[in-house]
Design an enzyme around this catalytic site. Structure first.
Site, PDB file in Angstrom:
ATOM      1  N   LYS A 181       0.588  -1.304   0.036  1.00 37.07           N
ATOM      2  CA  LYS A 181       0.032   0.137   0.061  1.00 37.07           C
ATOM      3  C   LYS A 181       1.030   1.038   0.103  1.00 37.07           C
ATOM      4  CE  LYS A 181      -1.419   2.920   2.230  1.00 37.07           C
ATOM      5  NZ  LYS A 181      -1.356   4.310   1.811  1.00 37.07           N
TER       6      LYS A 181
ATOM      7  N   GLY B 217       6.133   4.299   9.161  1.00 39.91           N
ATOM      8  CA  GLY B 217       5.585   5.871   9.212  1.00 39.91           C
ATOM      9  C   GLY B 217       5.345   6.465  10.802  1.00 39.91           C
ATOM     10  N   SER B 218       4.449   7.140  11.057  1.00 37.84           N
ATOM     11  CA  SER B 218       4.382   7.939  12.283  1.00 37.84           C
ATOM     12  C   SER B 218       3.986   7.086  13.362  1.00 37.84           C
ATOM     13  CB  SER B 218       3.351   8.948  12.156  1.00 37.84           C
ATOM     14  OG  SER B 218       2.125   8.430  12.452  1.00 37.84           O
ATOM     15  N   THR B 219       4.655   7.292  14.634  1.00 37.46           N
ATOM     16  CA  THR B 219       4.460   6.577  15.960  1.00 37.46           C
ATOM     17  C   THR B 219       2.763   6.504  16.136  1.00 37.46           C
ATOM     18  OG1 THR B 219       6.527   7.165  16.729  1.00 37.46           O
ATOM     19  CG2 THR B 219       4.833   6.594  18.145  1.00 37.46           C
TER      20      THR B 219
ATOM     21  N   ALA C 258       0.355   6.445  13.998  1.00 41.13           N
ATOM     22  CA  ALA C 258      -0.131   5.615  12.967  1.00 41.13           C
ATOM     23  C   ALA C 258       0.253   4.104  13.348  1.00 41.13           C
ATOM     24  CB  ALA C 258       0.185   5.856  11.756  1.00 41.13           C
ATOM     25  N   GLY C 259       1.508   3.995  13.922  1.00 43.14           N
ATOM     26  CA  GLY C 259       2.048   2.787  14.363  1.00 43.14           C
ATOM     27  C   GLY C 259       1.201   2.196  15.391  1.00 43.14           C
TER      28      GLY C 259
ATOM     29  N   GLU D  50       8.390   0.464  11.870  1.00 43.39           N
ATOM     30  CA  GLU D  50       9.449   1.284  11.765  1.00 43.39           C
ATOM     31  C   GLU D  50       8.820   2.629  11.872  1.00 43.39           C
ATOM     32  OE1 GLU D  50      11.578   4.100  11.181  1.00 43.39           O
ATOM     33  OE2 GLU D  50      11.642   3.376   9.092  1.00 43.39           O
TER      34      GLU D  50
END
Length: 478
Positions: free
Chosen positions: A177, A229-231, A233-234, A251
């Site tokens: 994606k 991506g961002s923390t 979103a993680g 990551e």
């Protein structure tokens, strides 16, 4: 202008489920670079169905590791033919300077792929590990299954291949994606996979936004999520994975500290930090954005860094002489400017840059490379990931104080130590709670491991450790 009318689903170019189109515009001058379909949940369903069938019934997971490696190596050779083209395309899409995209696509990515192939060749995919009486025990390594790889826009091919290559070597099938900002290079990458000759269903590539991303990671047909991506979103993805007990590797963000010890060669430090702190417009999760300087040399360090910040060339990212290009979008430009204004409001001393747009670059999403001095660890500009060319210089009293400050962060992705004593630099590096440390700006090989402590992620990428993220372990006693 580049136009992609179709999506790449399970090895086939197919019409998208909806008429929604992504417009990719240059962050330099807002001109239209190209268009691509916006993948919808219905496209995800088709891709997961194809990947599930290819994994459960197809030849790819049942091929020998050597056969899969041969396909990956063929892909790598085909990619090399178009690497210069891909570098220019990514620069046009997201504003990464051409010096950085050329290095990434022509040098870094081949080295990364070769390291993964070496790791796969050295791995005992099934081996006898011991015996009890007349019973032997075998350890078998098998692919984890269908992988959803979700990547950002800042280094799209690196983020894609750091997941796709080990997943494919392990025998997984993958749905990639890609971000809307870099939809064109994602579908260009699909062309290379198509030419490499993967079996049907093994790879799908879908450019889409957040809604489609969440639909993909929550899909019951997906066995593992690999995310960069961002923390924030993680954390959301980890919660979805936890609910479904899916394998997950993340990551995430960083706020890396570079510790300048008293005996460091300041000329070498500044030369190294130019790339380590500002590379890829500092839209880089591992950027050294907290510079820790001894009080005895504090003003000397600040002056040298300020001169470096004022000297870097900001402008058209397609110009090979440009060091820093634009931010990727208007909202990212606003975010970085707001942090510069915040730093001023917090009482930090701005010694280079500022919130104004650089002269002559008002048509793009540009910001001035900015340096703050007289910063302490309680300030938001010292704690939060800005994802742009804003650096802070924090003073420390002694080495223990430097280590304490470096570790005083929710993040733990990267960092560095600068010193004339190499062995002592290693000792200090061992004390930092972070996953990726450099001593005097040394470049790690891709045979190592990349990833973070704390809020910087879960799992690792690169080499044998990265390959292991796509493997399940089975014990067979005979």
């Amino acid at each position: 202008m580049i136009t992609y009318p179709n999506l790449y689903v399970g090895g086939q170019w197919v019409a998208p489920a909806t008429a929604d189109v992504l417009e990719v515009r240059s962050p330099h001058d807002r001109s239209l670079v190209g268009t691509a379909p916006h993948a919808a949940p219905a496209d995800v369903d088709r891709a997961v169905t194809a990947a599930r069938r290819a994994f459960d019934e197809g030849p790819w997971p049942r091929m020998s590791p050597q056969e899969r490696s041969a396909v990956v190596e063929r892909f790598s050779k085909l990619y090399a033919v178009r690497a210069e083209e891909f570098a220019a395309l990514v620069t046009a899409e997201n504003g990464s300077p051409l010096w950085f995209t050329r290095w990434t696509h022509l040098q870094s990515l081949p080295e990364m792929t070769e390291a993964y192939v070496r790791a796969a060749a050295a791995l005992g995919w099934e081996e006898e590990v011991g015996a009890v009486g007349d019973a032997t025990t075998r350890l078998r390594r098998e692919p984890v299954g269908v992988v959803a790889a979700v990547i950002p826009w800042n280094a799209p091919h690196q983020s894609a291949l750091v997941k796709l290559v080990p997943a494919l070597l392990a025998g997984c099938t993958v749905i990639l994606k890609a971000s809307p900002e870099t939809a064109l290079d994602a579908l260009a990458l699909a062309e290379v996979f198509d030419e490499a000759g993967l079996p049907e269903g093994v790879v799908s590539i879908l450019p889409a936004g957040r809604e489609t991303s969440e639909y993909l990671v929550a899909h019951p047909g997906v066995d593992k999520i690999a995310f960069t991506g961002s923390t924030a979103a993680g954390r959301r993805i980890a919660s979805i994975a936890g609910e479904q007990l899916k394998r997950v590797s993340l990551e995430l963000g960083g706020k890396s500290a570079s510790i300048i010890l008293e005996d460091a060669d300041l000329t070498a430090v500044v030369a190294g930090l130019r790339a380590l702190s500002l590379g890829n417009n500092a839209e880089n999760c591992v950027a050294h954005t907290r510079i820790l300087a001894p009080r005895s040399r504090y003003e000397e360090v600040v002056a040298a860094l300020a001169a470096m910040m004022e000297d870097v060339r900001v402008g058209d990212p397609s110009d090979p002489e440009t060091f820093i290009g634009p931010m990727v979008r208007a909202d990212q430009q606003h975010r970085v400017r707001s942090y510069i204004e915040l730093g001023i409001a917090e009482g930090a001393r701005m010694v280079a840059g500022g919130p104004e747009t650089p002269d002559g670059l008002e048509g793009g999403y540009y910001v001035r490379p900015t340096l703050f001095a007289d910063v302490d660890s309680d300030m938001r500009i010292a704690r939060e990931e800005i994802f742009g060319p804003v650096l802070v210089v924090i003073p420390f009293d002694d080495e223990d104080d430097a280590v304490r400050i470096a570790n005083d962060s929710e993040y733990g992705l990267g960092g560095g130590v600068w010193t004339a004593d190499r062995d002592h630099g290693i000792e200090v590096a061992r004390r930092i709670r972070t996953g990726w440390m450099t001593v005097n700006g040394a470049t790690p090989t891709y045979d190592g491991a990349f990833g973070g402590y704390k809020s910087s992620g879960i799992g690792r990428e690169f080499g044998a450790t990265g390959l292991a993220q796509y493997i399940e372990y089975k014990t067979i006693a005979v």
